[in-house]
Design an enzyme around this catalytic site. Structure first.
Site, PDB file in Angstrom:
ATOM      1  N   ASP A 185      -5.857  11.706 -12.304  1.00 32.99           N
ATOM      2  CA  ASP A 185      -6.631  12.451 -13.281  1.00 32.99           C
ATOM      3  C   ASP A 185      -8.018  12.631 -12.679  1.00 32.99           C
ATOM      4  O   ASP A 185      -8.599  11.687 -12.151  1.00 32.99           O
ATOM      5  CB  ASP A 185      -6.732  11.633 -14.579  1.00 32.99           C
ATOM      6  N   ASP A 191      -9.281  17.513 -15.931  1.00 33.05           N
ATOM      7  CA  ASP A 191      -9.713  17.332 -17.311  1.00 33.05           C
ATOM      8  C   ASP A 191     -10.567  18.504 -17.793  1.00 33.05           C
ATOM      9  O   ASP A 191     -11.459  18.969 -17.071  1.00 33.05           O
ATOM     10  CB  ASP A 191     -10.533  16.027 -17.357  1.00 33.05           C
ATOM     11  N   GLU A 200      -5.990  20.939 -17.726  1.00 34.93           N
ATOM     12  CA  GLU A 200      -5.976  20.827 -19.187  1.00 34.93           C
ATOM     13  C   GLU A 200      -6.706  22.047 -19.753  1.00 34.93           C
ATOM     14  O   GLU A 200      -7.905  22.204 -19.534  1.00 34.93           O
ATOM     15  CB  GLU A 200      -6.686  19.544 -19.642  1.00 34.93           C
ATOM     16  N   HIS A 229      -2.218  11.490 -24.550  1.00 38.34           N
ATOM     17  CA  HIS A 229      -3.054  10.379 -25.017  1.00 38.34           C
ATOM     18  C   HIS A 229      -4.120  10.814 -26.013  1.00 38.34           C
ATOM     19  O   HIS A 229      -4.977  10.027 -26.371  1.00 38.34           O
ATOM     20  CB  HIS A 229      -3.717   9.720 -23.802  1.00 38.34           C
ATOM     21  N   ASP A 230      -4.106  12.066 -26.427  1.00 37.00           N
ATOM     22  CA  ASP A 230      -5.140  12.562 -27.335  1.00 37.00           C
ATOM     23  C   ASP A 230      -4.641  12.917 -28.732  1.00 37.00           C
ATOM     24  O   ASP A 230      -5.459  13.173 -29.618  1.00 37.00           O
ATOM     25  CB  ASP A 230      -5.795  13.822 -26.742  1.00 37.00           C
TER      26      ASP A 230
HETATM   27  C1  GLC Z   1      -9.829  15.399 -22.254  1.00 32.34           C
HETATM   28  C2  GLC Z   1      -9.092  14.094 -22.227  1.00 32.34           C
HETATM   29  C3  GLC Z   1      -9.639  13.205 -23.292  1.00 32.34           C
HETATM   30  C4  GLC Z   1     -11.105  12.949 -22.999  1.00 32.34           C
HETATM   31  C5  GLC Z   1     -11.872  14.256 -22.877  1.00 32.34           C
HETATM   32  C6  GLC Z   1     -13.221  14.042 -22.286  1.00 32.34           C
HETATM   33  O1  GLC Z   1      -9.597  16.106 -23.418  1.00 32.34           O
HETATM   34  O2  GLC Z   1      -7.703  14.326 -22.359  1.00 32.34           O
HETATM   35  O3  GLC Z   1      -8.938  12.003 -23.378  1.00 32.34           O
HETATM   36  O4  GLC Z   1     -11.672  12.182 -24.026  1.00 32.34           O
HETATM   37  O5  GLC Z   1     -11.200  15.177 -22.045  1.00 32.34           O
HETATM   38  O6  GLC Z   1     -13.127  13.779 -20.923  1.00 32.34           O
END
Ligand code: GLC
Ligand code: CA
Length: 545
Positions: free
Chosen positions: A110, A211, A271, A334-335
């Protein structure tokens, strides 16, 4: 439909299955209650030992394990090149990489290029004074009339600007206030981050999950975002015209791609955050010059277990996916709340009676669509969400932003390996409480039951691995008898497979011209004959035409 027709010589990231590991919660080897890299190394055989008794995944995506104050559990990075001691050492990482590669499992790191922690030395310097050489590495602005420079809002809610008393300016943060955004218009920033990316490529990682990648750049002229809707509660919602999906971001991604293309067989998956009403924005990022893959995150927002809701997402993406792009689907991460709960009809405790059946339908869909499937650790056990008193919430999203919302802990509970205390995750006290259903759901129990969700996943992944049409064949949606049956065909030059998914608890008759040999069914009663097929309640059926 896309005219993209990769053959079996298609790259691994089109053929393969990726498994997301939330590092903190997967396996704790040293007993401190926190998941670590050696813990993952101990479980590689579970992931893929080359036999159908294992999960058969091709790659694992590790959530951030770098040096971090952990206010957002690793997504606030203070050193991109160091392993956080909680998770192990660099030697542990190198061992994990070597062990994984020995089994043919790739490793995806990541990477968080949009922002750093406010404890990253770059930011510490940047905030030290207005004339610090690194001042421009972040986005600093004067206020406007005693207020924030723009109306921009942070992704989790609230203002995106934080006032810094010492230097009297505001800095911008797309996410939390301790995650200042890097200034991607500054060539030094670009060079420094690309160097950190190269560091991991040189080590041999197989790629990156990037990310918040569509937040990389913001409007150069700092224009206010338009309001989305007026109204008493929507009044605060705004469009993201000037803070997300900027054209300049694509130019930077091309540089990312040129760098990864210097190495063999590497992959980047981004993402792409979007509003539910935006149509397949990820399609704009997956192509030969930018990202290999861009998450279609729209399944995560599906709240009703209906075939047509999923079909709409897929058909739309198929329509928009460029010929040199490739879909990537995900049901849980995980979100957001895990899909066994979200789509299995929330239960206060445990599962509703049909939740396991629904988990199998989801699995069959994820693993037979055209596109790279991303699994989230524990979904193969139908792990669900756990809720607890607010005072025990660990994730900042729960505390700071929406006081009544318990945040993301619910989907981050420790992996359930065994029925022992600590669920085989840790010999110590797990950082987050173990699901009390461990005994029923854990890998040890599920492995003994041929009808478990885990056994079904294993059958599916290995079928997919051995069936090129399921990996890279075309996708064609077929007219379904009812909106609650999802029917589609996957076909290449030599194979044609029909996938029939019954999203209801009632039997469903398939059209008369659909038939073939049974490749796989979630219904134990399904026999060989497959003409005039009636799907059993919640049956997932694959037929070879
Ligand atoms: C993304 C991640 C999340 C994180 C955010 C800030 O959305 O998936 O878990 O809190 O970015 O980095
Ligand atoms: Ca940004």
């Amino acid at each position: 439909m896309s005219d993209n027709k990769p053959t079996s010589s298609a790259p691994w990231w089109q053929r393969g299955i990726v498994y997301q590991i939330y590092v903190r919660s997967f396996a704790d080897a040293n007993g401190d209650g926190i998941g670590d890299l050696p813990g993952i190394a101990e479980h590689l055989d579970y992931l893929n030992d080359g036999t159908p008794d294992s999960l058969g995944v091709d790659a694992i995506w590790l959530t951030p394990f770098y040096q971090s104050p952990n206010r957002d559990f690793g997504y606030d990075v203070s050193d991109y090149r160091q392993v956080h001691p909680e998770h192990g050492t660099m030697a542990d990482f190198e061992r994990l990489l070597a062990e994984a590669h020995r089994r043919g499992i790739r490793i995806i790191n990541d990477f968080v290029p949009n922002h750093t922690s406010d404890e990253h030395p770059w930011f510490v310097e940047s905030r030290a004074s207005r004339d610090n050489p690194k001042r421009d590495w972040y986005i600093w602005r004067d206020g406007k009339g005693g207020k924030e420079p723009t109306n921009w809002q942070a992704a989790p809610g609230g203002k995106a600007w934080e006032f810094d008393k010492q230097t009297g300016q505001y800095f911008y943060h797309a996410f939390f206030d301790f995650q200042p955004d890097l200034n991607w218009r500054n060539p030094e920033v670009k060079r420094a981050v690309l160097d950190d990316i190269r560091f991991w490529l040189d080590k041999g990682v197989d790629g990156f999950r990037l990310d918040l990648i569509n937040y990389l750049l913001e409007d150069e002229n700092f224009r206010d975002n338009p309001r989305l809707l007026a109204g008493w509660y929507m009044g605060k919602l705004q469009d993201t015209t000037y803070t997300r999906d900027l054209p300049e971001t694509h130019a930077v991604l091309k540089e990312f791609r040129r760098l990864t293309d210097e190495f063999r067989d590497r992959m980047m998956v981004g993402e792409i955050v979007s509003f539910p009403w935006q149509q397949s924005p990820a399609a704009a990022y997956t192509n030969r010059e930018e990202l290999h893959l861009a998450f279609n995150m729209e399944f995560l927002a599906v709240a009703r277990f209906r075939a047509d809701a999923f079909r709409r997402v897929v058909d739309r993406f198929e329509e928009r996916c460029p010929a040199d792009g490739w879909p990537a689907y995900v049901l849980s991460n995980h979100d957001v709340p895990r899909h066994a709960g979200r789509l299995g009809g929330y239960a206060i405790y445990g599962h509703r009676p049909y939740a396991m059946d629904r988990a199998k339908i989801c699995a069959a869909m994820l693993l037979t669509l055209r596109g790279t499937p991303f699994m989230y650790y524990g979904e193969e056990l139908a792990m669900t969400n756990r809720w607890w008193p607010l005072k025990d919430v660990k994730d900042p999203l729960g505390r700071k932003v929406w006081p009544l919302y318990q945040g993301r802990d619910a989907c981050r509970t420790p992996m359930l390996w065994t029925a022992e205390p600590g669920a085989g995750f840790s010999g110590g006290k797990p950082w987050l409480a173990v699901d009390p259903q461990a005994e029923r759901l854990c890998v040890a129990t599920a492995s003994r039951d041929p009808e478990s969700v885990l056994s079904f996943y294993r059958r599916l992944t290995w079928l997919r691995r051995n069936t090129p049409a399921l990996q890279t064949g075309d996708y064609e949606a077929l007219g379904a008898p009812r909106p609650d049956v999802y029917l589609y065909r996957r076909r290449n030059e030599t194979q044609s497979i029909v996938v029939a998914l019954n999203f209801t608890g009632r039997p469903a008759q398939l059209p008369a011209d659909v038939g073939g040999a049974v490749l796989l069914s979630s219904s134990p009663a399904r026999n060989e004959a497959a003409k005039n097929v009636t799907l059993a309640p919640y049956e997932a059926l694959l037929l070879a035409e």
